[in-house]
Design a protein around this motif. Structure first.
Motif, PDB file in Angstrom:
ATOM      1  N   ASP A 181       0.830  -0.660  -0.268  1.00 56.87           N
ATOM      2  CA  ASP A 181       0.299  -0.027  -0.067  1.00 56.87           C
ATOM      3  C   ASP A 181       1.032   1.884  -0.079  1.00 56.87           C
ATOM      4  N   GLU A 182       1.467   0.844   0.446  1.00 54.68           N
ATOM      5  CA  GLU A 182       2.794   2.224   0.623  1.00 54.68           C
ATOM      6  C   GLU A 182       4.012   2.685  -0.666  1.00 54.68           C
ATOM      7  N   ALA A 183       3.946   1.471  -1.328  1.00 51.47           N
ATOM      8  CA  ALA A 183       4.602   1.832  -1.856  1.00 51.47           C
ATOM      9  C   ALA A 183       3.997   1.834  -3.293  1.00 51.47           C
ATOM     10  N   LEU A 184       2.598   1.277  -3.333  1.00 47.78           N
ATOM     11  CA  LEU A 184       1.245   1.691  -4.425  1.00 47.78           C
ATOM     12  C   LEU A 184       1.135   3.129  -4.549  1.00 47.78           C
ATOM     13  N   SER A 185       0.977   3.301  -3.245  1.00 48.48           N
ATOM     14  CA  SER A 185       0.567   5.779  -2.896  1.00 48.48           C
ATOM     15  C   SER A 185       2.140   6.486  -2.804  1.00 48.48           C
ATOM     16  N   ALA A 186       3.199   5.755  -2.902  1.00 53.50           N
ATOM     17  CA  ALA A 186       4.309   6.573  -3.236  1.00 53.50           C
ATOM     18  C   ALA A 186       4.480   6.458  -4.820  1.00 53.50           C
ATOM     19  N   TYR A 187       4.122   5.555  -5.324  1.00 57.00           N
ATOM     20  CA  TYR A 187       4.648   5.564  -6.793  1.00 57.00           C
ATOM     21  C   TYR A 187       3.202   6.443  -7.544  1.00 57.00           C
ATOM     22  N   ARG A 188       2.130   6.446  -7.260  1.00 55.39           N
ATOM     23  CA  ARG A 188       1.428   7.015  -7.278  1.00 55.39           C
ATOM     24  C   ARG A 188       1.359   8.859  -7.166  1.00 55.39           C
ATOM     25  N   ARG A 189       1.925   9.233  -5.919  1.00 52.00           N
ATOM     26  CA  ARG A 189       2.366  10.818  -5.695  1.00 52.00           C
ATOM     27  C   ARG A 189       2.900  10.976  -6.358  1.00 52.00           C
ATOM     28  N   CYS A 190       4.353  10.039  -7.303  1.00 59.03           N
ATOM     29  CA  CYS A 190       5.368  10.206  -7.793  1.00 59.03           C
ATOM     30  C   CYS A 190       5.023  10.903  -9.188  1.00 59.03           C
ATOM     31  N   VAL A 191       4.007  10.183 -10.003  1.00 59.57           N
ATOM     32  CA  VAL A 191       3.390  10.456 -11.223  1.00 59.57           C
ATOM     33  C   VAL A 191       2.369  11.010 -11.264  1.00 59.57           C
ATOM     34  N   GLU A 192       1.772  11.597 -10.080  1.00 59.65           N
ATOM     35  CA  GLU A 192       1.026  12.634 -10.258  1.00 59.65           C
ATOM     36  C   GLU A 192       1.432  13.918 -10.532  1.00 59.65           C
ATOM     37  N   ALA A 193       2.552  14.037  -9.642  1.00 59.21           N
ATOM     38  CA  ALA A 193       3.771  15.392  -9.581  1.00 59.21           C
ATOM     39  C   ALA A 193       3.903  15.362 -10.838  1.00 59.21           C
ATOM     40  N   GLU A 194       4.251  14.659 -11.228  1.00 66.49           N
ATOM     41  CA  GLU A 194       5.090  14.645 -12.748  1.00 66.49           C
ATOM     42  C   GLU A 194       3.993  15.193 -14.082  1.00 66.49           C
ATOM     43  N   VAL A 195       2.943  14.884 -13.946  1.00 64.28           N
ATOM     44  CA  VAL A 195       1.493  15.479 -14.618  1.00 64.28           C
ATOM     45  C   VAL A 195       1.432  16.653 -14.338  1.00 64.28           C
TER      46      VAL A 195
ATOM     47  N   GLU B  51       3.460  18.706 -13.103  1.00 63.90           N
ATOM     48  CA  GLU B  51       5.006  19.569 -13.205  1.00 63.90           C
ATOM     49  C   GLU B  51       4.710  19.301 -15.183  1.00 63.90           C
ATOM     50  N   TYR B  52       4.525  18.877 -15.725  1.00 65.24           N
ATOM     51  CA  TYR B  52       4.734  18.323 -16.742  1.00 65.24           C
ATOM     52  C   TYR B  52       3.672  18.786 -17.850  1.00 65.24           C
ATOM     53  N   GLY B  53       2.300  18.930 -17.136  1.00 63.89           N
ATOM     54  CA  GLY B  53       1.049  18.972 -18.096  1.00 63.89           C
ATOM     55  C   GLY B  53       0.948  18.498 -19.077  1.00 63.89           C
ATOM     56  N   PRO B  54       0.840  18.991 -20.010  1.00 65.39           N
ATOM     57  CA  PRO B  54       0.701  18.825 -21.407  1.00 65.39           C
ATOM     58  C   PRO B  54       1.789  17.879 -22.015  1.00 65.39           C
TER      59      PRO B  54
ATOM     60  N   TYR C 229       3.698  16.199 -20.159  1.00 68.14           N
ATOM     61  CA  TYR C 229       3.950  14.463 -19.792  1.00 68.14           C
ATOM     62  C   TYR C 229       4.709  13.555 -20.275  1.00 68.14           C
ATOM     63  N   GLU C 230       3.264  13.101 -21.400  1.00 64.57           N
ATOM     64  CA  GLU C 230       4.269  11.740 -22.584  1.00 64.57           C
ATOM     65  C   GLU C 230       5.086  11.319 -23.000  1.00 64.57           C
ATOM     66  N   ARG C 231       5.101  13.427 -23.681  1.00 66.14           N
ATOM     67  CA  ARG C 231       7.217  13.612 -24.501  1.00 66.14           C
ATOM     68  C   ARG C 231       7.821  13.601 -23.202  1.00 66.14           C
ATOM     69  N   VAL C 232       7.637  13.980 -22.198  1.00 64.52           N
ATOM     70  CA  VAL C 232       9.186  13.902 -21.567  1.00 64.52           C
ATOM     71  C   VAL C 232       8.830  12.634 -20.642  1.00 64.52           C
ATOM     72  N   THR C 233       7.681  11.675 -19.919  1.00 65.82           N
ATOM     73  CA  THR C 233       7.637  10.519 -20.067  1.00 65.82           C
ATOM     74  C   THR C 233       8.590   9.166 -21.250  1.00 65.82           C
ATOM     75  N   PHE C 234       8.416   9.398 -22.328  1.00 58.94           N
ATOM     76  CA  PHE C 234       8.891   9.172 -22.868  1.00 58.94           C
ATOM     77  C   PHE C 234      10.447   8.818 -23.170  1.00 58.94           C
ATOM     78  N   MET C 235      10.735  10.624 -23.246  1.00 57.46           N
ATOM     79  CA  MET C 235      12.158  11.121 -23.327  1.00 57.46           C
ATOM     80  C   MET C 235      13.127  10.514 -21.661  1.00 57.46           C
ATOM     81  N   GLU C 236      12.455  10.186 -20.736  1.00 65.22           N
ATOM     82  CA  GLU C 236      13.022   9.844 -18.846  1.00 65.22           C
ATOM     83  C   GLU C 236      13.058   8.343 -19.761  1.00 65.22           C
ATOM     84  N   TYR C 237      12.593   7.630 -20.458  1.00 63.03           N
ATOM     85  CA  TYR C 237      12.292   5.792 -20.828  1.00 63.03           C
ATOM     86  C   TYR C 237      13.717   5.530 -21.579  1.00 63.03           C
ATOM     87  N   GLU C 238      14.497   6.103 -21.556  1.00 60.57           N
ATOM     88  CA  GLU C 238      15.264   6.278 -23.159  1.00 60.57           C
ATOM     89  C   GLU C 238      16.764   7.354 -22.475  1.00 60.57           C
ATOM     90  N   ALA C 239      16.269   7.530 -21.553  1.00 53.35           N
ATOM     91  CA  ALA C 239      17.571   8.354 -20.882  1.00 53.35           C
ATOM     92  C   ALA C 239      18.523   7.459 -20.024  1.00 53.35           C
TER      93      ALA C 239
END
Length: 88
Positions: free
Chosen positions: A11-25, A27-30, A32-42
């Motif tokens: 439960d704690e790990a799931l909550s932390a993951y969701r908070r991380c994704v929410e923060a990135e969404v 921060e990056y707004g529209p 987000y998809e492009r930035v996360t794709f670039m992160e996977y490649e970096a």
């Protein structure tokens, strides 16, 4: 690790993951998809990818403690977590 402790860790790990994704969404707004794709490649570590791996490890520990992954409420992340668990 006892089963209840393992469930709490999931439960704690799931909550932390969701908070991380929410923060990135937020921060990056529209972008987000492009930035996360670039992160996977970096080569640099991605904090949300690391949080996801911690979630997978918590589910693995829950199973090792005698629990069934089907008993966990992983919500939208269920399919992705199962895929990661079954890959190894």
């Amino acid at each position: 690790m006892r089963l209840e402790e393992a469930r709490i860790a999931v439960d704690e790990a799931l909550s932390a993951y969701r908070r991380c994704v929410e923060a990135e969404v937020e921060e990056y707004g529209p972008e987000y998809e492009r930035v996360t794709f670039m992160e996977y490649e970096a080569p640099a570590p991605d904090p949300c990818a690391e949080a996801f791996l911690r979630l997978v490890e918590a589910v693995r520990a829950y199973e090792a403690a005698g629990g069934s992954r089907d008993d966990l409420d992983l919500g939208a992340e269920r399919k992705r977590v199962y895929k990661a668990l079954d890959r190894e």
